[in-house]
Design a protein around this motif. Structure first.
Motif, PDB file in Angstrom:
ATOM      1  N   MET A  89       0.810  -1.407  -0.118  1.00 34.25           N
ATOM      2  CA  MET A  89      -0.038   0.014  -0.219  1.00 34.25           C
ATOM      3  C   MET A  89       1.079   1.318  -0.569  1.00 34.25           C
ATOM      4  O   MET A  89       0.052   2.875  -0.231  1.00 34.25           O
ATOM      5  CB  MET A  89      -0.933   0.364   0.993  1.00 34.25           C
ATOM      6  CG  MET A  89      -1.656   1.180   0.710  1.00 34.25           C
ATOM      7  SD  MET A  89      -3.021   0.684   2.899  1.00 34.25           S
ATOM      8  CE  MET A  89      -3.968   1.729   1.580  1.00 34.25           C
ATOM      9  N   PRO A 145      -4.202   6.752   0.798  1.00 31.58           N
ATOM     10  CA  PRO A 145      -4.221   6.074   0.308  1.00 31.58           C
ATOM     11  C   PRO A 145      -5.356   5.232   0.372  1.00 31.58           C
ATOM     12  O   PRO A 145      -6.495   5.654   2.268  1.00 31.58           O
ATOM     13  CB  PRO A 145      -3.730   4.441   0.653  1.00 31.58           C
ATOM     14  CG  PRO A 145      -2.776   5.329   1.562  1.00 31.58           C
ATOM     15  CD  PRO A 145      -2.733   7.501   1.609  1.00 31.58           C
ATOM     16  N   ARG A 146      -6.491   3.864   0.355  1.00 33.19           N
ATOM     17  CA  ARG A 146      -7.506   3.398   0.194  1.00 33.19           C
ATOM     18  C   ARG A 146      -7.516   2.043   0.573  1.00 33.19           C
ATOM     19  O   ARG A 146      -6.786   1.676  -0.165  1.00 33.19           O
ATOM     20  CB  ARG A 146      -9.259   4.089  -0.719  1.00 33.19           C
ATOM     21  CG  ARG A 146      -9.848   3.357  -0.193  1.00 33.19           C
ATOM     22  CD  ARG A 146     -11.149   3.411  -1.540  1.00 33.19           C
ATOM     23  NE  ARG A 146     -12.756   3.431  -0.906  1.00 33.19           N
ATOM     24  CZ  ARG A 146     -12.924   3.711  -0.035  1.00 33.19           C
ATOM     25  NH1 ARG A 146     -12.782   5.415  -0.379  1.00 33.19           N
ATOM     26  NH2 ARG A 146     -14.473   3.801   0.259  1.00 33.19           N
ATOM     27  N   ALA A 147      -7.756   1.603   1.848  1.00 32.97           N
ATOM     28  CA  ALA A 147      -7.645   0.497   2.386  1.00 32.97           C
ATOM     29  C   ALA A 147      -8.703  -0.819   1.993  1.00 32.97           C
ATOM     30  O   ALA A 147      -9.558  -0.291   2.220  1.00 32.97           O
ATOM     31  CB  ALA A 147      -7.757   0.053   3.522  1.00 32.97           C
ATOM     32  N   ARG A 148      -8.621  -1.662   0.692  1.00 30.52           N
ATOM     33  CA  ARG A 148      -9.707  -2.501   0.218  1.00 30.52           C
ATOM     34  C   ARG A 148      -9.485  -3.945   0.497  1.00 30.52           C
ATOM     35  O   ARG A 148     -10.478  -4.154   0.233  1.00 30.52           O
ATOM     36  CB  ARG A 148      -8.890  -2.143  -1.207  1.00 30.52           C
ATOM     37  CG  ARG A 148      -9.231  -0.786  -1.632  1.00 30.52           C
ATOM     38  CD  ARG A 148      -8.796  -0.381  -3.457  1.00 30.52           C
ATOM     39  NE  ARG A 148      -8.810   0.699  -3.828  1.00 30.52           N
ATOM     40  CZ  ARG A 148      -9.876   1.139  -3.941  1.00 30.52           C
ATOM     41  NH1 ARG A 148     -11.090   1.331  -3.674  1.00 30.52           N
ATOM     42  NH2 ARG A 148      -9.809   2.893  -3.993  1.00 30.52           N
ATOM     43  N   ASP A 205      -3.865  -4.859   3.800  1.00 33.74           N
ATOM     44  CA  ASP A 205      -3.731  -3.533   3.789  1.00 33.74           C
ATOM     45  C   ASP A 205      -3.567  -2.285   4.700  1.00 33.74           C
ATOM     46  O   ASP A 205      -3.050  -1.967   5.086  1.00 33.74           O
ATOM     47  CB  ASP A 205      -4.809  -2.565   2.678  1.00 33.74           C
ATOM     48  CG  ASP A 205      -5.421  -2.707   0.841  1.00 33.74           C
ATOM     49  OD1 ASP A 205      -3.689  -4.019   0.966  1.00 33.74           O
ATOM     50  OD2 ASP A 205      -5.835  -2.889   0.673  1.00 33.74           O
ATOM     51  N   GLU A 246      -0.779  -3.567   6.512  1.00 30.88           N
ATOM     52  CA  GLU A 246       0.590  -3.093   5.972  1.00 30.88           C
ATOM     53  C   GLU A 246       0.650  -1.613   6.977  1.00 30.88           C
ATOM     54  O   GLU A 246       1.868  -1.106   6.817  1.00 30.88           O
ATOM     55  CB  GLU A 246       0.456  -3.422   4.657  1.00 30.88           C
ATOM     56  CG  GLU A 246       1.193  -2.152   4.054  1.00 30.88           C
ATOM     57  CD  GLU A 246       1.636  -2.790   2.712  1.00 30.88           C
ATOM     58  OE1 GLU A 246       2.016  -2.130   1.962  1.00 30.88           O
ATOM     59  OE2 GLU A 246       0.869  -3.886   1.967  1.00 30.88           O
ATOM     60  N   LEU A 247       0.041  -0.577   7.314  1.00 32.37           N
ATOM     61  CA  LEU A 247      -0.165   0.212   7.459  1.00 32.37           C
ATOM     62  C   LEU A 247       0.473   0.433   9.273  1.00 32.37           C
ATOM     63  O   LEU A 247       0.861   1.052   8.999  1.00 32.37           O
ATOM     64  CB  LEU A 247      -1.333   0.863   7.818  1.00 32.37           C
ATOM     65  CG  LEU A 247      -2.211   1.340   6.516  1.00 32.37           C
ATOM     66  CD1 LEU A 247      -3.822   2.123   6.914  1.00 32.37           C
ATOM     67  CD2 LEU A 247      -1.556   2.420   5.713  1.00 32.37           C
ATOM     68  N   GLU A 275      -3.184  -9.944  12.298  1.00 31.81           N
ATOM     69  CA  GLU A 275      -5.118  -8.961  11.168  1.00 31.81           C
ATOM     70  C   GLU A 275      -6.024  -9.740  12.037  1.00 31.81           C
ATOM     71  O   GLU A 275      -6.634  -9.348  12.500  1.00 31.81           O
ATOM     72  CB  GLU A 275      -4.961  -9.903  10.693  1.00 31.81           C
ATOM     73  CG  GLU A 275      -3.574 -10.129   9.521  1.00 31.81           C
ATOM     74  CD  GLU A 275      -2.598 -10.844   9.604  1.00 31.81           C
ATOM     75  OE1 GLU A 275      -2.051 -10.655  10.521  1.00 31.81           O
ATOM     76  OE2 GLU A 275      -1.939 -10.817   8.798  1.00 31.81           O
ATOM     77  N   ALA A 314      -5.023   7.300   5.900  1.00 26.03           N
ATOM     78  CA  ALA A 314      -6.000   5.935   5.338  1.00 26.03           C
ATOM     79  C   ALA A 314      -7.804   6.168   5.526  1.00 26.03           C
ATOM     80  O   ALA A 314      -8.234   5.790   6.223  1.00 26.03           O
ATOM     81  CB  ALA A 314      -5.356   4.670   5.016  1.00 26.03           C
ATOM     82  N   VAL A 358     -13.793  -4.244   3.759  1.00 28.51           N
ATOM     83  CA  VAL A 358     -12.316  -4.801   4.655  1.00 28.51           C
ATOM     84  C   VAL A 358     -13.194  -5.269   5.861  1.00 28.51           C
ATOM     85  O   VAL A 358     -12.386  -5.800   6.916  1.00 28.51           O
ATOM     86  CB  VAL A 358     -11.651  -3.019   5.147  1.00 28.51           C
ATOM     87  CG1 VAL A 358     -10.256  -3.623   5.643  1.00 28.51           C
ATOM     88  CG2 VAL A 358     -10.577  -2.887   3.139  1.00 28.51           C
TER      89      VAL A 358
END
Length: 148
Positions: A1, A16-19, A23, A26-27, A78, A123, A129
């Motif tokens: 991302m 950014p846009r988390a899709r 994502d 990762e941020l 996660e 984001a 998501v």
């Protein structure tokens, strides 16, 4: 991302846009504490005072949930992120959505949640998501188990 924390005034159009849930995970590698907020977004939040709805008290910052796992968390990142997204997903409406931000903790809200000031949007998060997080939450947790 690929995340670079912006400097200066920022809107969600600038970040950014988390899709996917990955994502958002990762941020977290940026190393700055990140939080999630369900609202109409940073522009709308900047134009209003934060209040505790039950008491009417003015809050010194925006109510948020931490996205970074606590040191005691021994499960995958996660799982933590999915849980944090699911805890307040009921706040989503067509006008309210989740977004990631950072800022300075200036207090605690009535539910002991961090209150942030000097916020910076990082984001936006797609509804997909939250749906992905809910599916993971149902698979790996025991929802509703309060220990009694």
């Amino acid at each position: 991302m690929g995340l670079h924390l912006p400097s200066g005034p920022v809107t969600l159009d600038d970040v950014p846009r988390a899709r996917a849930l990955g994502d958002v995970v990762e941020l977290l590698a940026v190393g700055t504490p990140l939080y999630v907020r369900f609202s109409a977004g940073p522009v709308a939040d900047a134009g209003t005072e934060s209040r505790d709805h039950e008491s009417g008290c003015l809050l010194p910052g925006l109510s948020v949930n931490p996205l970074d796992p606590e040191p005691w968390w021994d499960r995958p990142v996660e799982h933590w992120v999915a849980r944090q997204l699911c805890q307040y997903a009921h706040l989503m409406t067509p006008e309210r959505f989740p977004w990631v931000l950072t800022g300075e903790i200036v207090g605690r809200g009535p539910d002991s949640e961090p209150l942030l000031d000097t916020t910076v949007p990082v984001a936006s998060i797609d509804r997909a998501v939250v749906d992905e997080a809910a599916a993971l939450y149902e698979r790996v947790f025991d929802p509703g188990n309060d220990g009694t």
